[in-house]
Scaffold this active site. Structure first.
Site, PDB file in Angstrom:
ATOM      1  N   ALA A  26       0.866  -1.179   0.000  1.00 44.82           N
ATOM      2  CA  ALA A  26       0.000   0.000   0.000  1.00 44.82           C
ATOM      3  C   ALA A  26       0.902   1.229   0.000  1.00 44.82           C
ATOM      4  CB  ALA A  26      -0.870  -0.023   1.250  1.00 44.82           C
ATOM      5  N   GLY A  33       0.342  -5.081   0.527  1.00 45.87           N
ATOM      6  CA  GLY A  33      -0.750  -5.015  -0.441  1.00 45.87           C
ATOM      7  C   GLY A  33      -0.353  -5.576  -1.798  1.00 45.87           C
ATOM      8  N   GLU A  59      -0.716  -9.146  -1.541  1.00 45.73           N
ATOM      9  CA  GLU A  59      -2.156  -9.446  -1.458  1.00 45.73           C
ATOM     10  C   GLU A  59      -2.803  -9.394  -2.847  1.00 45.73           C
ATOM     11  OE1 GLU A  59      -2.603  -6.481   1.709  1.00 45.73           O
ATOM     12  OE2 GLU A  59      -3.602  -8.037   2.884  1.00 45.73           O
ATOM     13  N   GLU A  99       3.590  -5.932   7.143  1.00 45.97           N
ATOM     14  CA  GLU A  99       2.764  -4.912   7.814  1.00 45.97           C
ATOM     15  C   GLU A  99       3.067  -4.787   9.302  1.00 45.97           C
ATOM     16  OE1 GLU A  99       1.728  -6.961   5.502  1.00 45.97           O
ATOM     17  OE2 GLU A  99       0.300  -5.978   4.155  1.00 45.97           O
TER      18      GLU A  99
HETATM   19  N1  3HC Z   1       4.699   3.281  -0.056  1.00 40.73           N
HETATM   20  C1  3HC Z   1       5.236   4.448  -0.456  1.00 40.73           C
HETATM   21  N2  3HC Z   1       6.558   4.629  -0.643  1.00 40.73           N
HETATM   22  C2  3HC Z   1       7.351   3.573  -0.434  1.00 40.73           C
HETATM   23  C3  3HC Z   1       6.872   2.315  -0.030  1.00 40.73           C
HETATM   24  C4  3HC Z   1       5.471   2.191   0.162  1.00 40.73           C
HETATM   25  N3  3HC Z   1       4.895   1.035   0.527  1.00 40.73           N
HETATM   26  N4  3HC Z   1       7.901   1.461   0.111  1.00 40.73           N
HETATM   27  C5  3HC Z   1       9.010   2.161  -0.205  1.00 40.73           C
HETATM   28  N5  3HC Z   1       8.676   3.424  -0.530  1.00 40.73           N
HETATM   29  C6  3HC Z   1       9.584   4.500  -0.933  1.00 40.73           C
HETATM   30  C7  3HC Z   1      10.575   4.851   0.170  1.00 40.73           C
HETATM   31  O1  3HC Z   1      10.000   5.779   1.088  1.00 40.73           O
HETATM   32  C8  3HC Z   1      11.703   5.440  -0.623  1.00 40.73           C
HETATM   33  O2  3HC Z   1      11.310   6.745  -0.965  1.00 40.73           O
HETATM   34  P1  3HC Z   1      12.423   7.888  -1.099  1.00 40.73           P
HETATM   35  O3  3HC Z   1      13.287   7.463  -2.239  1.00 40.73           O
HETATM   36  O4  3HC Z   1      11.607   9.103  -1.357  1.00 40.73           O
HETATM   37  O5  3HC Z   1      13.147   7.910   0.207  1.00 40.73           O
HETATM   38  C9  3HC Z   1      11.691   4.605  -1.918  1.00 40.73           C
HETATM   39  O6  3HC Z   1      10.394   3.998  -1.985  1.00 40.73           O
HETATM   40  C10 3HC Z   1      12.717   3.510  -1.960  1.00 40.73           C
HETATM   41  O7  3HC Z   1      12.628   2.767  -0.760  1.00 40.73           O
HETATM   42  P2  3HC Z   1      13.933   2.234  -0.030  1.00 40.73           P
HETATM   43  O8  3HC Z   1      14.902   3.332   0.122  1.00 40.73           O
HETATM   44  O9  3HC Z   1      13.468   1.542   1.197  1.00 40.73           O
HETATM   45  O10 3HC Z   1      14.495   1.219  -1.115  1.00 40.73           O
HETATM   46  P3  3HC Z   1      15.037  -0.256  -0.935  1.00 40.73           P
HETATM   47  O11 3HC Z   1      15.318  -0.746  -2.284  1.00 40.73           O
HETATM   48  O12 3HC Z   1      16.095  -0.281   0.106  1.00 40.73           O
HETATM   49  O13 3HC Z   1      13.802  -1.100  -0.350  1.00 40.73           O
HETATM   50  C11 3HC Z   1      11.580  -1.967  -0.220  1.00 40.73           C
HETATM   51  C12 3HC Z   1      12.654  -1.299  -1.105  1.00 40.73           C
HETATM   52  C13 3HC Z   1      12.033  -3.370   0.190  1.00 40.73           C
HETATM   53  C14 3HC Z   1      10.308  -2.028  -0.996  1.00 40.73           C
HETATM   54  C15 3HC Z   1      11.419  -1.117   1.070  1.00 40.73           C
HETATM   55  O14 3HC Z   1      11.193   0.232   0.702  1.00 40.73           O
HETATM   56  C16 3HC Z   1      10.279  -1.526   1.935  1.00 40.73           C
HETATM   57  O15 3HC Z   1      10.412  -2.435   2.721  1.00 40.73           O
HETATM   58  N6  3HC Z   1       9.139  -0.814   1.816  1.00 40.73           N
HETATM   59  C17 3HC Z   1       8.003  -1.027   2.679  1.00 40.73           C
HETATM   60  C18 3HC Z   1       7.198  -2.191   2.219  1.00 40.73           C
HETATM   61  C19 3HC Z   1       6.001  -2.364   3.094  1.00 40.73           C
HETATM   62  O16 3HC Z   1       6.046  -2.214   4.305  1.00 40.73           O
HETATM   63  N7  3HC Z   1       4.869  -2.704   2.476  1.00 40.73           N
HETATM   64  C20 3HC Z   1       3.651  -2.875   3.204  1.00 40.73           C
HETATM   65  C21 3HC Z   1       2.925  -1.577   3.268  1.00 40.73           C
HETATM   66  S1  3HC Z   1       1.490  -1.642   4.284  1.00 40.73           S
HETATM   67  C22 3HC Z   1       0.370  -2.456   3.334  1.00 40.73           C
HETATM   68  O17 3HC Z   1       0.669  -2.859   2.243  1.00 40.73           O
HETATM   69  C23 3HC Z   1      -0.974  -2.582   3.937  1.00 40.73           C
HETATM   70  C24 3HC Z   1      -1.844  -3.497   3.169  1.00 40.73           C
HETATM   71  O18 3HC Z   1      -1.844  -4.757   3.744  1.00 40.73           O
HETATM   72  C25 3HC Z   1      -3.238  -2.988   3.130  1.00 40.73           C
END
Ligand code: 3HC
Length: 687
Positions: free
Chosen positions: A67, A106, A109, A129
């Protein structure tokens, strides 16, 4: 081929394939535009008489990573993600997800709602999450058990880790794996076309499957998860919601899931964890614009615990290491430590035996500084003595290349003074690692008065390669982290003198969430270490109790674990016991200082300790030692075991609000003095 673009989603028709191609850099997060684009694609291709299969794929570096975290905290906008995934699953035309990179949250998912999943062997999936204080909110807790089984789903959802798809190949999660170097788009298209032409492509909905029963002892499992979660709510809620998948339809299960997700999303823990995610990424963005130098060969001076840890960190990240010590014996002891560090990686399955050997082949040892002539970066990690450090740097000045960056790992000493002995001070910086350096994530990159942008940018980039959380800080006694740690320690020590017991303080802080009690930490690192470091500073007249309890321990030979006693007593196995003798030494000292004994509530102990951190953190920001206020929290989360779900001292201050922080600091200032609790700029807490 017809193309149409809806926001960040391209809809492509190719022969009998409808392709929904998400193109939303950097990680194809499920923003409103992406969600809408997916729904539009499904509607359009399902209605077309020509399209026999729909592929969901992504451009750039990864399949959908979740998400859109940036939308959290804003009013939710349609289409909502649970409706999007249900629309995908209910599509009457087969839908195939084409995975690479990290399909997370997401994003995973979405993939689980598709009828087929194909992937590059290198692809990873996960439901992280819980790391954001959430649970999956779009069917993950309900569909994953139907695909990989309840036990595996429970593990994946509650630990939040990323899994390589080939680790899950026995589960039927992935219908087709492609080699790492395959052209994924082409491979997916031909796989789907083959299924179409052989008449094998069908709609198969995960939600229609029932969950296989399992013999999980749920009460036991949930109590284990609770213990491991150390105060975090989300993993426990996730387990309870997965349990519901056993006895509910996908629709009902998703209702429970959604309710729990929305409740957690509003929680302080989730706010703190999302904040932590954002500030960690911000910390890497500095005002340095210079392109860093390439670093391959790293010299490490000193093969004690710190030097060996630093060398290990470089070796595991692929660097060549030249280790320097004064004697062959010291080098041999250092090598033993490095081997021990590396072999613990082998034991934990993080490294193979051949990787272990390859790592060791990159470390070279010498007692001669001349062997550093090919180094790109040298890190001095000898004991804390300014004169000896200065003589090391003058030697380095003559033996290293002119463009070699010279870093000191000092924890407290003045880097400007160290830099003054070299001909070209701009190449001198601090790289302050935290012990054990091969494990702890924090790295303070210290900007001395004359440090060049090039040296600093290079250190930040090296930190990234080491997998460290690097924070740029300025020079002051203890830099940002240890200066705050000293302030925190002062408060703990003062409370000991005022009547809080050793055990009460440690319990209050660990119950609140700190990884370890502050006094147990001192015993572990050696009470004499801080004591000696403080002796370089004049004794503060305005603060008569300043670290007196620690000094008393040292004077009585109670240096901590290494002497079998410190604030606690230790048996031969290292088991810790409360020790009346330590308490009574402190009582005697308090009486000598004329301090009136009183009782403490745990809440007051925590409050005072955290306020001390807040006060010092705000002062550091005002003095420009940290670039941004949130860097304080990054430092405390990664260097000092501050509970991540509490965000850090500054996050805590923001939660309390400026007014309350002000009142509490005023009260402490009135009780002690403005020297100990100086006026600090609080307006930053409103931002
Ligand atoms: N939403 C928005 N921006 C995101 C994002 C997300 N889910 N995940 C990463 N980004 C952004 C980061 O903020 C960063 O932005 P910036 O360049 O402006 O600083 C950019 O993407 C790159 O991220 P990283 O520097 O972390 O790059 P890496 O290559 O080291 O890692 C990644 C990539 C493994 C995807 C890591 O960013 C990560 O773990 N992201 C979070 C993933 C996550 O937690 N997903 C679940 C979200 S909650 C959800 O999905 C709820 C659902 O169940 C309803």
């Amino acid at each position: 081929m017809a193309n149409s673009e809806i926001n960040s989603v391209n809809l492509i028709e190719k022969n009998s394939l409808g392709i929904i191609e998400i193109d939303y850099a950097p990680v194809n997060a499920l923003s409103q535009g992406v969600r809408q684009g997916i729904v539009d694609g499904i509607e359009k291709f399902e209605a077309s008489g020509e399209i026999k299969a729909i592929i969901i794929r992504c451009k750039s570096r990864t399949f959908i990573a979740g998400a859109d975290i940036k939308e959290f905290g804003k009013p939710p906008t349609e289409p909502f993600l649970p409706d999007v995934v249900n629309r995908i699953e209910n599509c009457n035309t087969p839908v195939i997800a084409s995975l690479f990179g990290t399909s997370l949250g997401g994003g995973f998912e979405v993939a689980l709602a598709c009828h087929y999943r194909v992937a590059l062997e290198s692809a990873k999936v996960g439901l992280p999450e819980v790391n954001l204080g959430l649970i999956p909110g779009a069917g993950g807790t309900q569909r994953l058990p139907r695909v990989v089984g309840v036990g595996k789903a429970l593990e994946m959802v509650t630990n939040g880790k990323h899994y390589r798809v080939n680790e899950l190949s026995s589960t039927g999660l992935i219908d087709k794996l492609f080699p790492v170097d395959a052209d994924l788009d082409e491979a997916t298209e031909s796989y789907v076309e083959e299924l179409i032409s052989s008449g094998q492509l069908v709609v198969k909905r995960v939600g229609e499957k029932s969950v296989e029963t399992s013999d999980i002892d749920w009460d036991q499992e949930i109590s284990n998860i609770k213990r491991k979660a150390r105060g975090k709510d989300a993993p426990v809620v996730a387990a309870e919601v997965i349990r519901k998948s056993l006895e509910n339809s996908i629709e009902n299960g998703m209702k429970f899931e959604r309710e729990a997700f929305l409740k957690l999303r509003e929680s302080e823990q989730s706010a703190a964890l999302r904040y932590a995610f954002a500030i960690e990424r911000a910390a890497g963005k500095t005002d340095l614009t210079t392109v860093p130098l390439e670093v391959n060969n790293v010299g490490v001076i000193g093969a004690g615990n710190m030097g060996s840890g630093i060398a290990t960190a470089f070796l595991t990240s692929g660097f060549q290491v030249q280790l320097i010590e004064q004697t062959a014996e010291a080098l041999a002891a250092g090598m033993e430590r490095i081997e021990k560090n590396l072999s613990s990686n082998v034991k934990r399955g993080r490294m193979s035996q051949s990787q272990f050997e390859e790592c060791l082949s990159r470390v070279h040892i010498s007692t001669e500084y001349e062997s550093l002539s090919g180094s790109d970066l040298v890190i001095e990690a000898i004991f804390e003595n300014i004169d000896i450090k200065k003589s090391v740097f003058s030697k380095l000045d003559s033996v290293t290349r002119e463009d070699c960056i010279l870093a000191t790992n000092t924890s407290y000493l003045d880097i400007n003074e160290i830099a003054s002995v070299v001909n070209d001070p701009p190449r001198v910086i601090g790289m302050h690692f935290f012990s054990p350096a091969n494990i702890m994530k924090l790295l303070e990159v210290v900007r001395a008065e004359k440090s060049s942008e090039l040296a600093l940018a290079t250190a930040m980039s090296v930190g990234k390669k080491l997998g460290k959380m690097s924070v740029l800080v300025g020079v002051c006694f203890g830099f940002a982290g240890n200066r705050m740690y000293t302030r925190y320690g002062r408060e703990i020590q003062q409370m000991l003198l005022e009547g809080a017991s050793i055990e009460q303080i440690d319990k209050a802080m660990t119950n609140w969430g700190m990884a370890m009690g502050p006094l147990a930490v001192q015993d572990l690192s050696g009470i004499d270490i801080g004591h000696n470091a403080r002796s370089a500073q004049p004794f503060p007249e305005h603060d008569p109790g300043y670290f007196r309890a620690a000094a008393t321990m040292v004077e009585n030979g109670r240096l901590g674990r290494k002497t079998g006693m410190g604030f606690y007593r230790y048996d031969e196995e290292g088991k810790k016991y409360a020790d009346e003798a330590a308490e009574s030494l402190i009582r005697t000292k308090a009486t000598e200082l004329g301090i009136q004994l009183r009782t403490f509530e745990d809440e007051e102990i925590v409050d005072r300790a955290i306020l001390a951190l807040i006060s010092e953190g705000l002062a550091l920001f005002k003095e420009g030692i940290v670039q941004r206020i949130s860097d304080i929290d990054v430092i405390w989360l990664h260097g000092y075991g501050f509970p991540r779900h509490k965000g850090g001292p500054i996050f805590q201050a923001k939660q309390m609000g400026k007014l309350l922080v002000e009142q509490k600091l005023d009260a402490l200032r009135d009780k002690e003095s403005a020297r100990i609790w100086p006026q600090v700029e609080l307006s930053i807490l409103n931002s």
